[in-house]
Design a protein around this motif. Structure first.
Motif, PDB file in Angstrom:
ATOM      1  N   LYS A   3      20.579 -34.359  36.140  1.00 56.44           N
ATOM      2  CA  LYS A   3      19.642 -32.944  35.991  1.00 56.44           C
ATOM      3  C   LYS A   3      19.802 -31.975  35.104  1.00 56.44           C
ATOM      4  CE  LYS A   3      18.752 -29.517  39.677  1.00 56.44           C
ATOM      5  NZ  LYS A   3      19.192 -28.992  41.000  1.00 56.44           N
ATOM      6  N   ASP A   4      18.865 -31.319  34.718  1.00 58.62           N
ATOM      7  CA  ASP A   4      18.921 -30.342  33.760  1.00 58.62           C
ATOM      8  C   ASP A   4      19.220 -28.979  34.684  1.00 58.62           C
ATOM      9  OD1 ASP A   4      18.776 -28.404  32.065  1.00 58.62           O
ATOM     10  OD2 ASP A   4      16.511 -28.778  31.291  1.00 58.62           O
ATOM     11  N   HIS A   5      20.427 -28.353  34.297  1.00 57.79           N
ATOM     12  CA  HIS A   5      20.663 -27.218  35.158  1.00 57.79           C
ATOM     13  C   HIS A   5      20.461 -25.855  34.466  1.00 57.79           C
ATOM     14  CE1 HIS A   5      22.967 -29.469  38.171  1.00 57.79           C
ATOM     15  NE2 HIS A   5      23.391 -30.482  37.243  1.00 57.79           N
ATOM     16  N   ASN A  11      26.745 -28.742  29.363  1.00 58.72           N
ATOM     17  CA  ASN A  11      27.060 -30.174  29.498  1.00 58.72           C
ATOM     18  C   ASN A  11      26.647 -30.463  30.925  1.00 58.72           C
ATOM     19  OD1 ASN A  11      28.313 -32.742  29.857  1.00 58.72           O
ATOM     20  ND2 ASN A  11      29.680 -32.284  28.389  1.00 58.72           N
ATOM     21  N   ASP A  12      25.731 -30.800  31.171  1.00 55.87           N
ATOM     22  CA  ASP A  12      24.859 -31.066  32.451  1.00 55.87           C
ATOM     23  C   ASP A  12      25.736 -32.169  33.103  1.00 55.87           C
ATOM     24  OD1 ASP A  12      22.825 -29.103  32.698  1.00 55.87           O
ATOM     25  OD2 ASP A  12      21.861 -30.088  31.226  1.00 55.87           O
ATOM     26  N   GLU A  13      25.696 -33.463  32.488  1.00 54.26           N
ATOM     27  CA  GLU A  13      26.673 -34.618  32.886  1.00 54.26           C
ATOM     28  C   GLU A  13      28.097 -34.154  33.237  1.00 54.26           C
ATOM     29  OE1 GLU A  13      27.903 -38.837  31.290  1.00 54.26           O
ATOM     30  OE2 GLU A  13      26.266 -37.946  30.319  1.00 54.26           O
ATOM     31  N   LYS A  14      28.810 -33.297  32.467  1.00 49.87           N
ATOM     32  CA  LYS A  14      30.206 -32.892  32.969  1.00 49.87           C
ATOM     33  C   LYS A  14      30.361 -32.315  34.081  1.00 49.87           C
ATOM     34  CE  LYS A  14      34.535 -32.580  31.685  1.00 49.87           C
ATOM     35  NZ  LYS A  14      35.420 -33.596  31.808  1.00 49.87           N
ATOM     36  N   GLU A  16      28.068 -32.142  36.496  1.00 52.85           N
ATOM     37  CA  GLU A  16      27.754 -32.799  37.932  1.00 52.85           C
ATOM     38  C   GLU A  16      28.852 -33.715  38.147  1.00 52.85           C
ATOM     39  OE1 GLU A  16      24.214 -35.264  37.613  1.00 52.85           O
ATOM     40  OE2 GLU A  16      22.875 -33.394  37.250  1.00 52.85           O
ATOM     41  N   ALA A  17      29.607 -34.259  37.277  1.00 51.44           N
ATOM     42  CA  ALA A  17      31.078 -35.080  37.506  1.00 51.44           C
ATOM     43  C   ALA A  17      31.814 -34.286  38.062  1.00 51.44           C
ATOM     44  CB  ALA A  17      31.486 -35.649  36.202  1.00 51.44           C
ATOM     45  N   LEU A  18      32.276 -32.968  37.459  1.00 50.97           N
ATOM     46  CA  LEU A  18      33.011 -31.913  38.164  1.00 50.97           C
ATOM     47  C   LEU A  18      32.726 -31.697  39.741  1.00 50.97           C
ATOM     48  CD1 LEU A  18      33.567 -29.922  35.119  1.00 50.97           C
ATOM     49  CD2 LEU A  18      35.377 -31.586  36.222  1.00 50.97           C
ATOM     50  N   ARG A  19      31.329 -31.498  40.071  1.00 51.37           N
ATOM     51  CA  ARG A  19      30.879 -31.008  41.224  1.00 51.37           C
ATOM     52  C   ARG A  19      31.052 -32.135  42.127  1.00 51.37           C
ATOM     53  NH1 ARG A  19      30.628 -27.340  43.679  1.00 51.37           N
ATOM     54  NH2 ARG A  19      28.635 -27.622  44.367  1.00 51.37           N
ATOM     55  N   ARG A  20      30.630 -33.253  41.614  1.00 49.74           N
ATOM     56  CA  ARG A  20      31.353 -34.560  42.593  1.00 49.74           C
ATOM     57  C   ARG A  20      32.496 -34.682  42.832  1.00 49.74           C
ATOM     58  NH1 ARG A  20      27.356 -37.261  39.469  1.00 49.74           N
ATOM     59  NH2 ARG A  20      28.849 -37.891  37.916  1.00 49.74           N
ATOM     60  N   ASP A  21      33.266 -34.339  41.953  1.00 44.60           N
ATOM     61  CA  ASP A  21      34.898 -34.405  42.598  1.00 44.60           C
ATOM     62  C   ASP A  21      35.286 -32.916  43.201  1.00 44.60           C
ATOM     63  OD1 ASP A  21      35.087 -36.588  40.839  1.00 44.60           O
ATOM     64  OD2 ASP A  21      35.827 -35.582  39.169  1.00 44.60           O
ATOM     65  N   GLY A  22      34.462 -32.264  43.537  1.00 45.42           N
ATOM     66  CA  GLY A  22      34.862 -31.092  44.498  1.00 45.42           C
ATOM     67  C   GLY A  22      35.106 -29.903  44.092  1.00 45.42           C
ATOM     68  N   MET A  23      34.911 -29.722  42.539  1.00 43.58           N
ATOM     69  CA  MET A  23      35.037 -28.543  41.926  1.00 43.58           C
ATOM     70  C   MET A  23      34.135 -27.540  42.399  1.00 43.58           C
ATOM     71  SD  MET A  23      36.249 -28.165  37.958  1.00 43.58           S
ATOM     72  CE  MET A  23      37.595 -29.257  38.364  1.00 43.58           C
ATOM     73  N   SER A  24      34.375 -26.166  42.400  1.00 47.02           N
ATOM     74  CA  SER A  24      33.316 -25.002  42.926  1.00 47.02           C
ATOM     75  C   SER A  24      32.656 -25.035  41.589  1.00 47.02           C
ATOM     76  CB  SER A  24      34.303 -23.806  43.042  1.00 47.02           C
ATOM     77  OG  SER A  24      34.591 -23.100  41.493  1.00 47.02           O
ATOM     78  N   LYS A  25      31.429 -24.482  41.976  1.00 51.63           N
ATOM     79  CA  LYS A  25      30.291 -24.294  40.995  1.00 51.63           C
ATOM     80  C   LYS A  25      30.844 -23.502  39.784  1.00 51.63           C
ATOM     81  CE  LYS A  25      26.368 -24.682  43.854  1.00 51.63           C
ATOM     82  NZ  LYS A  25      25.034 -23.895  44.410  1.00 51.63           N
ATOM     83  N   LYS A  27      33.989 -22.777  38.634  1.00 45.10           N
ATOM     84  CA  LYS A  27      34.801 -23.774  37.726  1.00 45.10           C
ATOM     85  C   LYS A  27      34.476 -24.626  37.086  1.00 45.10           C
ATOM     86  CE  LYS A  27      39.463 -25.348  37.973  1.00 45.10           C
ATOM     87  NZ  LYS A  27      40.525 -25.665  38.804  1.00 45.10           N
ATOM     88  N   ALA A  28      33.452 -25.618  37.687  1.00 43.58           N
ATOM     89  CA  ALA A  28      32.744 -26.581  36.956  1.00 43.58           C
ATOM     90  C   ALA A  28      31.940 -26.019  35.719  1.00 43.58           C
ATOM     91  CB  ALA A  28      31.931 -27.378  37.983  1.00 43.58           C
ATOM     92  N   ALA A  29      31.113 -24.927  35.906  1.00 41.63           N
ATOM     93  CA  ALA A  29      30.346 -24.635  34.883  1.00 41.63           C
ATOM     94  C   ALA A  29      31.338 -24.121  33.730  1.00 41.63           C
ATOM     95  CB  ALA A  29      29.418 -23.291  35.381  1.00 41.63           C
ATOM     96  N   ARG A  30      32.432 -23.357  34.063  1.00 39.48           N
ATOM     97  CA  ARG A  30      33.146 -22.827  33.195  1.00 39.48           C
ATOM     98  C   ARG A  30      34.008 -24.217  32.191  1.00 39.48           C
ATOM     99  NH1 ARG A  30      37.812 -19.791  35.974  1.00 39.48           N
ATOM    100  NH2 ARG A  30      35.964 -18.585  36.546  1.00 39.48           N
TER     101      ARG A  30
END
Length: 82
Positions: A3-5, A11-14, A16-25, A27-30
């Motif tokens: 998905k385009d964020h 890095n949208d792919e990275k 999404e992977a971090l969010r799937r692993d349970g990371m906060s929005k 921290k994942a964005a950072r």
């Protein structure tokens, strides 16, 4: 399909992977917005061997708030736990 964020996520792919692993929005964005976040190699200089200014600059890149009032050890802790 990734998905385009929007322009706020580099890095949208990275992200999404971090969010799937349970990371906060946040921290994942950072992490997803940090240059070379997906590269491995273990060749980075240890935080303890860097100057306070280098640590400050890295903290600025990843968006750590309150960095201007932190000591070198506080910057290291913040970078490791962000």
């Amino acid at each position: 399909m990734t998905k385009d964020h929007g322009p706020s996520i580099k890095n949208d792919e990275k992200y999404e992977a971090l969010r799937r692993d349970g990371m906060s929005k946040t921290k994942a964005a950072r992490i997803a917005n940090t240059p070379n976040s997906g590269k491995k190699g273990g060749k980075a200089e240890k935080y303890e061997d860097r100057t306070k200014q280098e640590l400050y600059d890295q903290a600025k890149k990843v968006g750590i708030e309150g960095r201007s009032k932190m000591t070198k050890s506080q910057l290291i802790d913040a970078l490791r736990n962000s």
